[in-house]
Design a protein around this motif. Sequence first.
Motif, PDB file in Angstrom:
ATOM      1  N   LEU A   1       0.866  -1.195   0.000  1.00  0.00           N
ATOM      2  CA  LEU A   1       0.000   0.000   0.000  1.00  0.00           C
ATOM      3  C   LEU A   1       0.897   1.236   0.000  1.00  0.00           C
ATOM      4  O   LEU A   1       1.667   1.442   0.928  1.00  0.00           O
ATOM      5  N   ALA A   2       0.770   2.029  -1.027  1.00  0.00           N
ATOM      6  CA  ALA A   2       1.650   3.197  -1.160  1.00  0.00           C
ATOM      7  C   ALA A   2       1.371   4.218  -0.065  1.00  0.00           C
ATOM      8  O   ALA A   2       2.243   4.590   0.694  1.00  0.00           O
ATOM      9  N   HIS A   3       0.138   4.655  -0.005  1.00  0.00           N
ATOM     10  CA  HIS A   3      -0.187   5.687   0.983  1.00  0.00           C
ATOM     11  C   HIS A   3      -1.315   5.206   1.863  1.00  0.00           C
ATOM     12  O   HIS A   3      -2.396   4.914   1.379  1.00  0.00           O
ATOM     13  N   SER A   4      -1.041   5.148   3.140  1.00  0.00           N
ATOM     14  CA  SER A   4      -2.152   4.885   4.033  1.00  0.00           C
ATOM     15  C   SER A   4      -2.258   6.095   4.948  1.00  0.00           C
ATOM     16  O   SER A   4      -1.323   6.867   5.095  1.00  0.00           O
ATOM     17  N   LEU A   5      -3.422   6.251   5.523  1.00  0.00           N
ATOM     18  CA  LEU A   5      -3.685   7.350   6.427  1.00  0.00           C
ATOM     19  C   LEU A   5      -3.119   6.961   7.785  1.00  0.00           C
ATOM     20  O   LEU A   5      -3.503   5.943   8.352  1.00  0.00           O
ATOM     21  N   ARG A   6      -2.186   7.756   8.291  1.00  0.00           N
ATOM     22  CA  ARG A   6      -1.532   7.434   9.557  1.00  0.00           C
ATOM     23  C   ARG A   6      -2.292   8.093  10.702  1.00  0.00           C
ATOM     24  O   ARG A   6      -2.385   9.311  10.762  1.00  0.00           O
ATOM     25  N   VAL A   7      -2.816   7.250  11.583  1.00  0.00           N
ATOM     26  CA  VAL A   7      -3.709   7.727  12.639  1.00  0.00           C
ATOM     27  C   VAL A   7      -3.087   7.518  14.022  1.00  0.00           C
ATOM     28  O   VAL A   7      -2.545   6.461  14.314  1.00  0.00           O
ATOM     29  N   LEU A   8      -3.185   8.551  14.843  1.00  0.00           N
ATOM     30  CA  LEU A   8      -2.792   8.470  16.250  1.00  0.00           C
ATOM     31  C   LEU A   8      -4.064   8.571  17.087  1.00  0.00           C
ATOM     32  O   LEU A   8      -4.864   9.484  16.884  1.00  0.00           O
ATOM     33  N   LEU A   9      -4.250   7.631  17.992  1.00  0.00           N
ATOM     34  CA  LEU A   9      -5.430   7.623  18.857  1.00  0.00           C
ATOM     35  C   LEU A   9      -5.037   8.123  20.243  1.00  0.00           C
ATOM     36  O   LEU A   9      -4.157   7.549  20.886  1.00  0.00           O
ATOM     37  N   VAL A  10      -5.686   9.194  20.675  1.00  0.00           N
ATOM     38  CA  VAL A  10      -5.397   9.776  21.988  1.00  0.00           C
ATOM     39  C   VAL A  10      -6.659   9.654  22.840  1.00  0.00           C
ATOM     40  O   VAL A  10      -7.648  10.359  22.620  1.00  0.00           O
ATOM     41  N   GLU A  11      -6.613   8.731  23.790  1.00  0.00           N
ATOM     42  CA  GLU A  11      -7.803   8.363  24.564  1.00  0.00           C
ATOM     43  C   GLU A  11      -7.337   7.779  25.897  1.00  0.00           C
ATOM     44  O   GLU A  11      -6.440   6.954  25.908  1.00  0.00           O
ATOM     45  N   ASP A  12      -7.953   8.213  27.004  1.00  0.00           N
ATOM     46  CA  ASP A  12      -7.486   7.714  28.301  1.00  0.00           C
ATOM     47  C   ASP A  12      -8.244   6.493  28.807  1.00  0.00           C
ATOM     48  O   ASP A  12      -7.833   5.878  29.782  1.00  0.00           O
ATOM     49  N   SER A  13      -9.314   6.106  28.144  1.00  0.00           N
ATOM     50  CA  SER A  13     -10.044   4.904  28.556  1.00  0.00           C
ATOM     51  C   SER A  13      -9.454   3.687  27.849  1.00  0.00           C
ATOM     52  O   SER A  13      -9.449   3.625  26.624  1.00  0.00           O
ATOM     53  N   LYS A  14      -8.953   2.731  28.638  1.00  0.00           N
ATOM     54  CA  LYS A  14      -8.358   1.526  28.048  1.00  0.00           C
ATOM     55  C   LYS A  14      -9.379   0.752  27.227  1.00  0.00           C
ATOM     56  O   LYS A  14      -9.082   0.252  26.150  1.00  0.00           O
ATOM     57  N   VAL A  15     -10.596   0.649  27.767  1.00  0.00           N
ATOM     58  CA  VAL A  15     -11.655  -0.101  27.087  1.00  0.00           C
ATOM     59  C   VAL A  15     -11.946   0.529  25.729  1.00  0.00           C
ATOM     60  O   VAL A  15     -12.014  -0.154  24.705  1.00  0.00           O
ATOM     61  N   LEU A  16     -12.108   1.839  25.732  1.00  0.00           N
ATOM     62  CA  LEU A  16     -12.418   2.529  24.489  1.00  0.00           C
ATOM     63  C   LEU A  16     -11.238   2.475  23.520  1.00  0.00           C
ATOM     64  O   LEU A  16     -11.421   2.310  22.315  1.00  0.00           O
ATOM     65  N   THR A  17     -10.036   2.567  24.050  1.00  0.00           N
ATOM     66  CA  THR A  17      -8.850   2.467  23.195  1.00  0.00           C
ATOM     67  C   THR A  17      -8.846   1.123  22.471  1.00  0.00           C
ATOM     68  O   THR A  17      -8.608   1.054  21.266  1.00  0.00           O
ATOM     69  N   GLU A  18      -9.178   0.047  23.213  1.00  0.00           N
ATOM     70  CA  GLU A  18      -9.215  -1.279  22.595  1.00  0.00           C
ATOM     71  C   GLU A  18     -10.304  -1.368  21.528  1.00  0.00           C
ATOM     72  O   GLU A  18     -10.081  -1.888  20.440  1.00  0.00           O
ATOM     73  N   ARG A  19     -11.478  -0.840  21.858  1.00  0.00           N
ATOM     74  CA  ARG A  19     -12.590  -0.893  20.894  1.00  0.00           C
ATOM     75  C   ARG A  19     -12.274  -0.084  19.644  1.00  0.00           C
ATOM     76  O   ARG A  19     -12.541  -0.521  18.524  1.00  0.00           O
ATOM     77  N   LEU A  20     -11.705   1.103  19.845  1.00  0.00           N
ATOM     78  CA  LEU A  20     -11.375   1.954  18.699  1.00  0.00           C
ATOM     79  C   LEU A  20     -10.248   1.352  17.864  1.00  0.00           C
ATOM     80  O   LEU A  20     -10.263   1.444  16.641  1.00  0.00           O
ATOM     81  N   THR A  21      -9.280   0.738  18.548  1.00  0.00           N
ATOM     82  CA  THR A  21      -8.172   0.096  17.840  1.00  0.00           C
ATOM     83  C   THR A  21      -8.720  -0.969  16.897  1.00  0.00           C
ATOM     84  O   THR A  21      -8.350  -1.023  15.719  1.00  0.00           O
ATOM     85  N   GLU A  22      -9.636  -1.785  17.419  1.00  0.00           N
ATOM     86  CA  GLU A  22     -10.271  -2.818  16.591  1.00  0.00           C
ATOM     87  C   GLU A  22     -10.982  -2.194  15.402  1.00  0.00           C
ATOM     88  O   GLU A  22     -10.838  -2.648  14.265  1.00  0.00           O
ATOM     89  N   ALA A  23     -11.774  -1.160  15.667  1.00  0.00           N
ATOM     90  CA  ALA A  23     -12.568  -0.512  14.611  1.00  0.00           C
ATOM     91  C   ALA A  23     -11.660   0.096  13.543  1.00  0.00           C
ATOM     92  O   ALA A  23     -11.904  -0.062  12.348  1.00  0.00           O
ATOM     93  N   ILE A  24     -10.600   0.764  13.982  1.00  0.00           N
ATOM     94  CA  ILE A  24      -9.700   1.436  13.039  1.00  0.00           C
ATOM     95  C   ILE A  24      -8.967   0.413  12.176  1.00  0.00           C
ATOM     96  O   ILE A  24      -8.783   0.614  10.981  1.00  0.00           O
ATOM     97  N   ARG A  25      -8.592  -0.708  12.783  1.00  0.00           N
ATOM     98  CA  ARG A  25      -7.855  -1.734  12.038  1.00  0.00           C
ATOM     99  C   ARG A  25      -8.698  -2.379  10.936  1.00  0.00           C
ATOM    100  O   ARG A  25      -8.168  -3.013  10.047  1.00  0.00           O
ATOM    101  N   GLN A  26     -10.027  -2.232  11.040  1.00  0.00           N
ATOM    102  CA  GLN A  26     -10.917  -2.805  10.016  1.00  0.00           C
ATOM    103  C   GLN A  26     -10.975  -1.924   8.770  1.00  0.00           C
ATOM    104  O   GLN A  26     -11.484  -2.351   7.739  1.00  0.00           O
ATOM    105  N   ILE A  27     -10.508  -0.696   8.863  1.00  0.00           N
ATOM    106  CA  ILE A  27     -10.684   0.251   7.754  1.00  0.00           C
ATOM    107  C   ILE A  27      -9.508   0.148   6.799  1.00  0.00           C
ATOM    108  O   ILE A  27      -8.366   0.310   7.204  1.00  0.00           O
ATOM    109  N   PRO A  28      -9.801  -0.143   5.525  1.00  0.00           N
ATOM    110  CA  PRO A  28      -8.699  -0.246   4.573  1.00  0.00           C
ATOM    111  C   PRO A  28      -7.993   1.097   4.416  1.00  0.00           C
ATOM    112  O   PRO A  28      -8.624   2.141   4.553  1.00  0.00           O
ATOM    113  N   GLN A  29      -6.717   1.062   4.154  1.00  0.00           N
ATOM    114  CA  GLN A  29      -5.898   2.251   3.916  1.00  0.00           C
ATOM    115  C   GLN A  29      -5.763   3.170   5.131  1.00  0.00           C
ATOM    116  O   GLN A  29      -5.371   4.322   4.999  1.00  0.00           O
ATOM    117  N   VAL A  30      -6.115   2.657   6.292  1.00  0.00           N
ATOM    118  CA  VAL A  30      -5.913   3.430   7.520  1.00  0.00           C
ATOM    119  C   VAL A  30      -4.990   2.629   8.415  1.00  0.00           C
ATOM    120  O   VAL A  30      -5.207   1.444   8.646  1.00  0.00           O
TER     121      VAL A  30
END
Length: 129
Positions: free
Chosen positions: A1-30
């Motif tokens: 993949l030549a260009h992917s969108l580089r994302v930094l997640l800034v969140e203090d809830s561990k639970v939400l960080t895990e849920r968002l990490t899962e969700a973000i990993r499902q998105i192609p090119q992100v």
Amino acid sequence: LAHSLRVLLVEDSKVLTERLTEAIRQIPQVELIGTADTEATAVAAAKRDSVDVIILDLHLKQGTGFGVMRALATTQLKPRIIVLTNYDLPEYKNAAIALGATHFLDKARDYGRLPEVLHEICETHLSKH
């Protein structure tokens, strides 16, 4: 993949960080390049890794999302900032937009829209390359 969108997640809830990490990993090119739960670690990560998008909670373990935006405003970095907060107040939204946030999402109401927002940013971002 030549260009992917580089994302930094800034969140203090561990639970939400895990849920968002899962969700973000499902998105192609992100690509989730890291997570942070304090203002200092978020700013350091944004400066260290060329980040395209920051998903930013306003209330962090130490410091605030506003502090992160203020710190980045003094740099050459211009990541898109998606505020994701429990504090959906007009004054917070106005302050965030004034500091450069491109989106302001309420965790309770807009949580499910995050992939769609990232997808939109991805399309505009990748069309520039």
